[in-house]
Design a protein around this motif. Structure first.
Motif, mmCIF file in Angstrom:
data_model
loop_
_atom_site.group_PDB
_atom_site.id
_atom_site.type_symbol
_atom_site.label_atom_id
_atom_site.label_comp_id
_atom_site.label_asym_id
_atom_site.label_seq_id
_atom_site.Cartn_x
_atom_site.Cartn_y
_atom_site.Cartn_z
ATOM 1 N N GLY A 535 26.503 30.239 27.858
ATOM 2 C CA GLY A 535 27.927 30.803 27.908
ATOM 3 C C GLY A 535 28.456 31.427 29.362
ATOM 4 N N VAL A 536 29.630 31.542 29.821
ATOM 5 C CA VAL A 536 30.115 31.727 30.983
ATOM 6 C C VAL A 536 30.425 33.183 31.107
ATOM 7 C CG1 VAL A 536 31.189 31.548 33.103
ATOM 8 C CG2 VAL A 536 30.370 29.594 32.032
ATOM 9 N N SER A 537 29.996 34.351 31.381
ATOM 10 C CA SER A 537 31.170 35.703 31.990
ATOM 11 C C SER A 537 31.253 35.817 33.583
ATOM 12 C CB SER A 537 29.468 36.399 31.386
ATOM 13 O OG SER A 537 30.639 37.855 31.566
ATOM 14 N N PRO A 538 33.072 35.580 33.150
ATOM 15 C CA PRO A 538 34.202 35.828 34.119
ATOM 16 C C PRO A 538 34.165 37.166 34.716
ATOM 17 C CG PRO A 538 35.137 35.239 32.766
ATOM 18 C CD PRO A 538 34.002 35.487 32.567
ATOM 19 N N LYS A 539 34.811 36.975 36.020
ATOM 20 C CA LYS A 539 34.794 38.389 36.750
ATOM 21 C C LYS A 539 35.768 37.884 38.117
ATOM 22 C CE LYS A 539 33.754 42.626 39.613
ATOM 23 N NZ LYS A 539 32.596 43.404 39.279
ATOM 24 N N LEU A 540 37.117 38.385 37.770
ATOM 25 C CA LEU A 540 38.330 38.220 38.889
ATOM 26 C C LEU A 540 38.587 40.073 39.538
ATOM 27 C CD1 LEU A 540 40.432 37.016 39.684
ATOM 28 C CD2 LEU A 540 41.313 36.670 38.100
ATOM 29 N N SER A 541 38.670 40.521 40.634
ATOM 30 C CA SER A 541 39.360 41.825 40.913
ATOM 31 C C SER A 541 39.985 40.787 42.156
ATOM 32 C CB SER A 541 38.376 42.327 41.187
ATOM 33 O OG SER A 541 37.453 41.734 42.255
ATOM 34 N N LEU A 542 40.360 42.196 42.314
ATOM 35 C CA LEU A 542 42.250 42.259 43.634
ATOM 36 C C LEU A 542 41.930 43.841 43.621
ATOM 37 C CD1 LEU A 542 44.127 41.437 45.455
ATOM 38 C CD2 LEU A 542 46.428 41.096 43.313
ATOM 39 N N GLN A 543 42.347 44.220 45.474
ATOM 40 C CA GLN A 543 42.179 45.916 45.712
ATOM 41 C C GLN A 543 42.667 45.257 47.292
ATOM 42 O OE1 GLN A 543 37.759 45.485 46.121
ATOM 43 N NE2 GLN A 543 38.206 46.183 47.967
ATOM 44 N N LYS A 544 43.589 47.074 46.981
ATOM 45 C CA LYS A 544 43.583 46.522 48.162
ATOM 46 C C LYS A 544 43.248 48.423 48.905
ATOM 47 C CE LYS A 544 47.391 47.261 51.456
ATOM 48 N NZ LYS A 544 47.189 46.917 52.687
ATOM 49 N N THR A 545 43.144 48.254 50.185
ATOM 50 C CA THR A 545 42.618 49.184 50.806
ATOM 51 C C THR A 545 43.635 49.534 51.684
ATOM 52 O OG1 THR A 545 40.402 48.400 51.483
ATOM 53 C CG2 THR A 545 41.078 50.243 52.811
ATOM 54 N N PHE A 546 43.861 51.030 51.716
ATOM 55 C CA PHE A 546 45.214 51.843 52.649
ATOM 56 C C PHE A 546 44.707 52.581 53.602
ATOM 57 C CE2 PHE A 546 46.268 51.301 47.939
ATOM 58 C CZ PHE A 546 47.896 51.247 48.319
ATOM 59 N N GLY A 547 45.540 53.094 54.656
ATOM 60 C CA GLY A 547 44.854 54.026 55.783
ATOM 61 C C GLY A 547 44.200 55.203 55.250
ATOM 62 N N GLY A 548 42.693 55.674 55.857
ATOM 63 C CA GLY A 548 42.031 56.842 55.261
ATOM 64 C C GLY A 548 41.061 55.339 54.322
ATOM 65 N N GLY A 549 40.874 54.976 53.932
ATOM 66 C CA GLY A 549 40.303 54.254 53.242
ATOM 67 C C GLY A 549 40.710 54.644 51.732
ATOM 68 N N ASN A 550 41.036 54.650 51.473
ATOM 69 C CA ASN A 550 42.114 54.682 50.377
ATOM 70 C C ASN A 550 42.386 53.486 49.567
ATOM 71 O OD1 ASN A 550 41.967 57.272 50.267
ATOM 72 N ND2 ASN A 550 44.307 57.478 51.058
ATOM 73 N N LEU A 551 41.722 53.450 48.352
ATOM 74 C CA LEU A 551 41.576 52.290 47.745
ATOM 75 C C LEU A 551 42.385 51.736 46.013
ATOM 76 C CD1 LEU A 551 40.471 49.246 47.038
ATOM 77 C CD2 LEU A 551 38.702 50.469 45.871
ATOM 78 N N ALA A 552 43.361 51.003 45.867
ATOM 79 C CA ALA A 552 43.812 50.412 44.494
ATOM 80 C C ALA A 552 43.131 49.127 44.130
ATOM 81 C CB ALA A 552 45.190 50.719 44.768
ATOM 82 N N TYR A 553 42.796 49.323 43.350
ATOM 83 C CA TYR A 553 41.888 47.589 42.427
ATOM 84 C C TYR A 553 42.854 47.513 41.010
ATOM 85 C CZ TYR A 553 38.882 50.756 39.670
ATOM 86 O OH TYR A 553 37.765 51.250 38.973
ATOM 87 N N VAL A 554 42.213 46.599 40.510
ATOM 88 C CA VAL A 554 42.762 45.823 39.377
ATOM 89 C C VAL A 554 41.871 45.019 38.704
ATOM 90 C CG1 VAL A 554 45.049 45.990 38.473
ATOM 91 C CG2 VAL A 554 44.093 43.941 39.998
ATOM 92 N N VAL A 555 40.724 45.178 37.736
ATOM 93 C CA VAL A 555 39.630 44.220 37.809
ATOM 94 C C VAL A 555 39.592 43.034 36.171
ATOM 95 C CG1 VAL A 555 38.824 46.171 37.621
ATOM 96 C CG2 VAL A 555 37.467 44.378 37.576
ATOM 97 N N MET A 556 39.554 42.738 36.024
ATOM 98 C CA MET A 556 38.902 41.947 34.609
ATOM 99 C C MET A 556 37.238 41.194 34.934
ATOM 100 S SD MET A 556 37.825 38.910 32.296
ATOM 101 C CE MET A 556 38.486 38.095 33.376
ATOM 102 N N SER A 557 36.654 41.958 33.578
ATOM 103 C CA SER A 557 35.322 41.617 33.108
ATOM 104 C C SER A 557 35.324 41.238 32.177
ATOM 105 C CB SER A 557 34.402 42.622 34.458
ATOM 106 O OG SER A 557 35.381 43.690 33.557
ATOM 107 N N GLU A 558 33.796 40.520 31.558
ATOM 108 C CA GLU A 558 33.811 40.850 30.404
ATOM 109 C C GLU A 558 31.848 41.134 30.677
ATOM 110 O OE1 GLU A 558 36.261 37.096 28.736
ATOM 111 O OE2 GLU A 558 33.987 36.376 28.901
ATOM 112 N N GLY A 559 31.531 41.262 29.551
ATOM 113 C CA GLY A 559 29.815 41.903 28.758
ATOM 114 C C GLY A 559 29.693 40.868 27.675
#
Length: 793
Positions: A535-559
């Protein structure tokens, strides 16, 4: 040749091999680091060069930044202009930073930072605050100051990390409230345990490796199937050992002694020695770590009239050899082993407190040996890493099975069930990663493993006229598992601060099982079968880096995990139970990583929603013989948070919590005829932990550190069946006071200061719990007071 890089007010020393100072030795990398604090600039530089950085917070002040295609030496020379620190390459790809202490100037205050570590749980050197993965690292200093010697003791410091409490060498690690059951059998582990770059477990309980001379432990929560494959369905637990220092000899010895109320005393001796050996003009770094530990027992067996029956002994050693023929090529060889033995199990029955009533001891052994070789070759544009390892894991248990004796023989007075497992695993992981600053980053790898598992089990009977145990049932089972995979990940900064990453792993797993069953009362039988999964195990993410190194993200992953074949039992399983199918977990996650108040406050939080299809679980028949099946489906929604607050006057607070809600459905009729219980076995809906520490200087050389630790684990079920008993909620606590001056150290500690006997795990023996319907509980170790003394050279 070793080079000194001298800036205006600083000396930066990197232990590099070969080359001429005038020739800018080492591969050139594209660097792009904006002006910022020294610590932040060092972290950015290390990520772009793909090197690990230790102690970045030692540099206080503002860096001018660096830009261009440079060697690491040139980049550091520009980056640390005027910096009050030194840095040296203490191991392959690892730079250690330390402050310059001038006699005429006062000592600088400790840095006020939340994260000074880079992690490699994503197969690249990264700041955990800048990746779309819920990852936490505990550095060496915190492990030592909190007295965390293994995964179970460190769990309370990490959000969503739990361990069952069947006993040392028998426990399972759990992440995010995801659990396939409290028992360990033939289902592959859902948490992958790694020592550096090599997995050390397959379907075994956690080997309980003692955390002696380690750099840090890393935990990546959520499925890591795209990078790590089967066995990382709920996450990754990684131990990073300290590597040899090619520059100087140093060593440390630590000794611990403790007394337990109503129990035997305990002790531990551990240490390491680092020695750079020069032969024919070449330097080879050698680092040896070793330990010996005895945990005194505290349970009394009233039937056998024996006290403190549950003693545990653990001893082990690790040797790492490092050779760097050039700046861009390193060879690392690791040899390690550990022996762990418990003389008895740790459960009792309600109302008996610290006494138990079993007919025979129930010892357990968990031994592991491994040899690994890692080769790293770097270029300006990328780095190739080959990690090869051989792991041999042997473990076994003996249970009092008298409650089931009549199913196997007519003449026994008492009986015991012996299970042993011998696993040999050969692993190769080859991965190529990009280096340098740029909008595009990538990695690609291939993985292969060959695993042999030999699992002989016996039902032993003691006849009335003989003290000897004789076998009346046996299953000689052998498994061969071949796994091949190719994986990769690409990330691209589509807009300033916005990064998209796509990854996947294509895999094929082949399992061949042979079994031969003999029994006194039933006809012998055998089979030889093979199953394949791909089979295939995928992963997809989107992240946004703000000033001062802060981060917001969304991710889809499988195991995922592959399926397999059941065997054993005096009576064959029903046809629908002979084979268990694969399972798959899909994770949807949104997270925030924030820092504020000049990095005094750090907050990491993640909201996750998991869909787990066809959950594999290890269960027991009514006779006590284990089998593996698919229980059904589950939906888990939860939130986990880690908060750190550091003050200017030495007080630090670290808090973590996880809250989740689980709904089960679509029960497998071959496993259970009633609806599944809501909630996964061994996974409470709530868990939390806290570490409070206070540091203050004593005189010119000594530091006093006071630490209080507490953790809370909510109620949980033992199995998927609603009728089975629950483990009650409980809390743990530890207090310690440490005095150190860098060379000498002494720590006083109290474990379980309130002397609480709360149940931590409502299971111990499958034969008495299933057949005799006796409820079981596992009390905490009683109040324990101890001292640790250390001496460094």
């Amino acid at each position: 040749m070793r080079r000194d890089l001298v800036a205006a007010t600083t000396c930066v020393v990197l232990a590099m091999s070969g080359g001429d100072p005038a020739q800018a030795a080492g591969a050139r990398v594209q660097f792009k680091v904006a002006p910022k604090s020294y610590s932040e600039a060092l972290l950015d530089m290390a990520q772009q060069a793909n090197v690990t950085l230790i102690g970045a917070g030692a540099c206080i002040g503002q860096s001018p930044g660096v830009s261009g295609v440079l060697t690491i030496e040139q980049a550091l020379d520009q980056l640390l202009a005027g910096a009050p620190c030194t840095a040296r390459l203490v191991a392959a790809g690892t730079v250690e930073v330390a402050p310059i202490l001038r006699p005429e100037a006062p000592r600088p205050s400790p840095p006020v930072t939340v994260s000074e570590l880079l992690v490699t749980a994503t197969k690249r050197v990264r700041d955990p605050r800048q990746i779309a993965v819920a990852v936490t690292a505990i550095p060496r200093g915190q492990l030592l100051s909190t007295g965390a010697t293994d995964a179970g003791e460190a769990a309370g410091q990490l959000a969503g990390v739990l361990a069952t409490n069947l006993g040392p060498g028998r426990n399972k690690l759990l992440l995010r409230g995801l659990s396939d059951g409290a028992y360990t059998g033939r289902a592959r582990s859902i948490v992958a345990t790694f020592l550096d770059d090599i997995p050390v477990n397959y379907n075994a309980p956690d080997p309980d490796l003692r955390l002696t001379d380690v750099e840090r432990v890393e935990v990546a929560r959520g499925p890591q199937g795209a990078l790590y494959g089967a066995g990382s369905l709920s996450g990754l637990y990684r131990i990073v050992a300290r590597k040899p220092d090619l520059e100087a000899f140093h060593a440390e010895l630590r000794g611990t002694a403790a007394i337990t109320e109503s129990g035997d005393p305990s002790y531990a001796v551990e240490g390491y020695a680092n020695y750079p050996l020069t032969l024919f003009g070449q330097t080879i770094g050698l680092r040896l770590a070793a330990y010996q530990e005895e945990q005194g027992g505290y349970l009394e067996n009233v039937r056998l009239m024996r006290s403190n029956v549950d003693r545990t002994v653990r001893r082990g050693a690790r040797l790492i050899m490092l050779y760097e023929p050039t700046d861009d090529l390193t060879f690392t060889v690791t040899l390690a082993g550990q022996h762990l033995r418990s003389d008895d199990t740790h459960y009792t029955t309600p109302g008996m407190k610290l006494t138990r009533d079993t007919r025979s001891p129930e010892p357990h052994v968990n031994d592991i040996e491994l040899a690994t070789a890692t080769v790293r070759r770097s270029w300006g544009w990328g780095e190739l890493t080959s990690a090869t390892g051989v792991v041999r894991h042997r473990y076994g248990s003996l249970f009092d099975s008298t409650a089931s004796k009549d199913l196997y023989t007519r003449f026994a007075e008492t009986a015991a069930y012996a299970e042993r497992t011998r696993t040999t695993m050969l692993v190769e992981d080859l991965v190529l990663t990009s280096r340098g600053a740029g909008r595009l980053e990538w990695l690609a790898g291939v993985y292969g493993s060959y695993t042999r598992v030999h699992t002989p089990t016996e039902f032993l009977a003691q006849l009335s006229f003989s003290p000897v145990l004789i076998p009346v049932y046996g299953d000689d089972r052998r498994d061969r598992i071949r796994e091949l995979a190719a994986y990769g990940e690409v990330s691209y900064e589509v807009l300033p601060g916005w990064t998209v990453a796509v990854g996947a792993r294509a895999f094929q797993i082949e399992t061949r099982t042979r079994s031969s069953v003999v029994s006194e009362r039933f006809q012998p039988r055998s089979f030889d079968r093979e199953v394949k999964f791909s089979g295939v195990s995928p992963k997809l993410s989107l992240q946004k880096t703000f000033g001062g190194g802060n981060l917001a993200y969304v991710v889809m992953s499988e195991g995922y995990r592959s399926g397999g074949i059941n065997s054993g039992g005096a009576v064959p399983l029903l046809p629908e139970r002979e084979v268990f199918g694969p399972d798959r977990l899909t994770n949807f996650e949104a997270g925030l990583k924030l820092e504020a108040f000049r990095r005094r406050l750090g907050v990491n939080t993640a909201l996750f929603y998991d869909l787990w299809d066809d959950i594999q679980t290890d269960q027991f028949r009514d006779s006590g013989i284990p089998f593996t099946t698919n229980a059904g489906d589950a939906q888990v929604i939860g939130v986990e948070t880690e908060v750190t607050w550091r003050t200017d006057f030495g007080l630090t607070a670290q808090l973590n919590a996880r809250i989740s809600r689980t709904r089960t459905g679509r029960p497998n009729p071959a496993f259970i005829r009633t609806p599944l219980a809501d909630g996964l076995p061994g996974a409470p809906p709530i868990s939390a932990g806290a570490v409070l520490s206070y540091d203050t200087a004593i005189g010119d050389d000594w530091t006093l550190r006071l630490i209080g630790q507490a953790s809370y684990v909510g109620r949980s079920r033992v199995s998927f069946e609603a009728a089975q008993p629950r483990t009650r909620e409980y809390g743990r606590a530890k207090l310690s006071a440490e005095l150190t001056n860098g060379a000498w150290g002494a720590q006083l500690f109290v474990i379980n200061p309130l002397n609480d006997y709360s149940d931590t795990f409502a299971f111990g023996n499958p034969f008495t719990q299933n057949q005799a319907k006796i409820r079981q509980v596992t009390p905490q170790r009683p109040r324990t007071i101890g001292i640790t003394v250390s001496r460094g050279l």
